[in-house]
Structure formats: structure tokens, C-alpha cells
Scaffold this motif. Structure first.
Motif, PDB file in Angstrom:
ATOM      1  N   ASN A  14       0.825  -1.207   0.000  1.00  0.00           N
ATOM      2  CA  ASN A  14       0.000   0.000   0.000  1.00  0.00           C
ATOM      3  C   ASN A  14       0.860   1.259   0.000  1.00  0.00           C
ATOM      4  O   ASN A  14       0.525   2.245  -0.656  1.00  0.00           O
ATOM      5  CB  ASN A  14      -0.957   0.007   1.192  1.00  0.00           C
ATOM      6  N   ALA A  18       0.832   4.306  -2.740  1.00  0.00           N
ATOM      7  CA  ALA A  18       0.690   5.704  -2.313  1.00  0.00           C
ATOM      8  C   ALA A  18       1.819   6.571  -2.867  1.00  0.00           C
ATOM      9  O   ALA A  18       1.629   7.755  -3.125  1.00  0.00           O
ATOM     10  CB  ALA A  18       0.651   5.792  -0.790  1.00  0.00           C
ATOM     11  N   TYR A  57      -5.200   4.117 -11.839  1.00  0.00           N
ATOM     12  CA  TYR A  57      -4.491   4.993 -10.906  1.00  0.00           C
ATOM     13  C   TYR A  57      -3.873   6.151 -11.684  1.00  0.00           C
ATOM     14  O   TYR A  57      -2.668   6.223 -11.883  1.00  0.00           O
ATOM     15  CB  TYR A  57      -3.424   4.223 -10.134  1.00  0.00           C
ATOM     16  N   PRO A  61      -3.956   6.687  -5.495  1.00  0.00           N
ATOM     17  CA  PRO A  61      -5.172   6.830  -4.702  1.00  0.00           C
ATOM     18  C   PRO A  61      -4.823   7.094  -3.233  1.00  0.00           C
ATOM     19  O   PRO A  61      -3.721   6.799  -2.781  1.00  0.00           O
ATOM     20  CB  PRO A  61      -5.859   5.478  -4.858  1.00  0.00           C
ATOM     21  N   THR A  62      -5.785   7.650  -2.518  1.00  0.00           N
ATOM     22  CA  THR A  62      -5.669   7.799  -1.072  1.00  0.00           C
ATOM     23  C   THR A  62      -6.403   6.622  -0.459  1.00  0.00           C
ATOM     24  O   THR A  62      -7.601   6.452  -0.686  1.00  0.00           O
ATOM     25  CB  THR A  62      -6.308   9.124  -0.603  1.00  0.00           C
ATOM     26  N   ASN A  63      -5.684   5.816   0.284  1.00  0.00           N
ATOM     27  CA  ASN A  63      -6.229   4.596   0.862  1.00  0.00           C
ATOM     28  C   ASN A  63      -6.130   4.681   2.379  1.00  0.00           C
ATOM     29  O   ASN A  63      -5.044   4.864   2.914  1.00  0.00           O
ATOM     30  CB  ASN A  63      -5.446   3.387   0.342  1.00  0.00           C
ATOM     31  N   THR A  64      -7.261   4.554   3.051  1.00  0.00           N
ATOM     32  CA  THR A  64      -7.284   4.545   4.509  1.00  0.00           C
ATOM     33  C   THR A  64      -7.762   3.174   4.960  1.00  0.00           C
ATOM     34  O   THR A  64      -8.938   2.832   4.783  1.00  0.00           O
ATOM     35  CB  THR A  64      -8.238   5.632   5.056  1.00  0.00           C
ATOM     36  N   LEU A  81     -11.295   4.532   0.130  1.00  0.00           N
ATOM     37  CA  LEU A  81     -10.406   4.816  -0.981  1.00  0.00           C
ATOM     38  C   LEU A  81     -10.935   6.038  -1.727  1.00  0.00           C
ATOM     39  O   LEU A  81     -12.140   6.154  -1.964  1.00  0.00           O
ATOM     40  CB  LEU A  81     -10.400   3.611  -1.920  1.00  0.00           C
ATOM     41  N   THR A  82     -10.035   6.940  -2.072  1.00  0.00           N
ATOM     42  CA  THR A  82     -10.383   8.080  -2.914  1.00  0.00           C
ATOM     43  C   THR A  82      -9.474   8.039  -4.129  1.00  0.00           C
ATOM     44  O   THR A  82      -8.254   7.926  -3.993  1.00  0.00           O
ATOM     45  CB  THR A  82     -10.193   9.414  -2.162  1.00  0.00           C
ATOM     46  N   GLU A  90     -12.725  13.515  -8.206  1.00  0.00           N
ATOM     47  CA  GLU A  90     -12.541  12.531  -7.143  1.00  0.00           C
ATOM     48  C   GLU A  90     -13.769  11.648  -7.006  1.00  0.00           C
ATOM     49  O   GLU A  90     -14.901  12.117  -7.121  1.00  0.00           O
ATOM     50  CB  GLU A  90     -12.293  13.221  -5.798  1.00  0.00           C
ATOM     51  N   HIS A  92     -15.156   8.503  -4.276  1.00  0.00           N
ATOM     52  CA  HIS A  92     -14.910   7.947  -2.955  1.00  0.00           C
ATOM     53  C   HIS A  92     -15.557   6.564  -2.853  1.00  0.00           C
ATOM     54  O   HIS A  92     -16.679   6.366  -3.328  1.00  0.00           O
ATOM     55  CB  HIS A  92     -15.473   8.880  -1.881  1.00  0.00           C
TER      56      HIS A  92
END
Length: 119
Positions: A14, A18, A57, A61-64, A81-82, A90, A92
Motif C-alpha cells: 500500500n 501511495a 491509478y 489513490p488515497t487509501n485509509t 479509498l479516494t 474525485e 470515494h
């Protein structure tokens, strides 16, 4: 012990995504990896995943990750994920990914991904 090792592998993967390092992520996958996006598509093989990542991609992506649950060769990740599309818009998502490992590599993903609206 495998459970904690698999968590560490996914976290490194991950982090590579990022950083925009898709190849770094793919180094953690087997050549015959298979990714199933439930209700959408199935990617067979590392090359198919590589092509999908290149297309999807547009930027990293922003992955939490909210929760990781590991047992034996399986690791479940719950999170948000955004991603931006090719027009810079964007989107979500909330997801549940079930990863399967073989010999310290990702051999399978079953992904349940739902687009969500944010407040």
C-alpha cells in the motif's frame, strides 16, 4: 506468524501504491495472481493487474485502512479509498478486500468496492 507477516507485506504494498510505485506493489504479487472485483471484473495474472493499475491509478489513490484481520494465508482489509479519474474528478469508495497469500506473495484478491457519497 504468517498473519503478521502478511499484514506487513500489504502495508508495504500500500505504501508503494501511495508513492506511485505500482511496480513496487506488483513485486509482492505472484505472476499468476488473480483479482476479482465482485460484480465487475476478474484480472488474471500480474500483467493484467499492471494494465489495470496503469489505467485506474491516474494518480496515486488515497487509501485509509481502518481494520486488518488476518488468519493463516488470508488477510481482510476494510477501509476507504479516494481516486481521481482521467478528468481529475474525485470518487470515494468503501471497500472490503480479502487477500490470499502464497509463499509470502499475494496470489488472490476478492474486492468488494462500493462508491459512496461524502458529506
Amino acid at each position: 506468524m504468517a498473519a503478521e507477516k502478511n499484514k506487513a507485506i500489504l502495508k508495504k504494498g500500500n505504501a508503494a501504491i501511495a508513492a506511485g510505485d505500482n511496480e513496487g506493489f506488483l513485486s509482492f504479487c505472484t505472476d499468476d495472481t488473480e483479482w476479482t472485483f465482485v460484480g465487475d471484473k476478474i484480472l488474471k495474472g500480474k500483467e493484467a493487474v499492471r494494465q489495470w493499475m496503469a489505467a485506474e491509478y491516474v494518480e496515486p489513490p488515497t487509501n485509509t485502512v481502518v481494520t486488518l484481520i488476518a488468519e493463516n494465508d488470508f488477510l481482510t482489509a476494510l477501509g476507504y479509498l479516494t481516486m481521481k479519474d482521467k478528468d481529475g474528478q474525485e470518487a470515494h469508495y468503501e471497500y472490503c478486500d480479502i487477500w490470499r497469500f502464497r509463499d509470502d506473495k499475494i496470489v488472490e484478491l476478492k474486492a468488494f468496492v462500493v462508491k459512496i457519497e461524502t458529506k
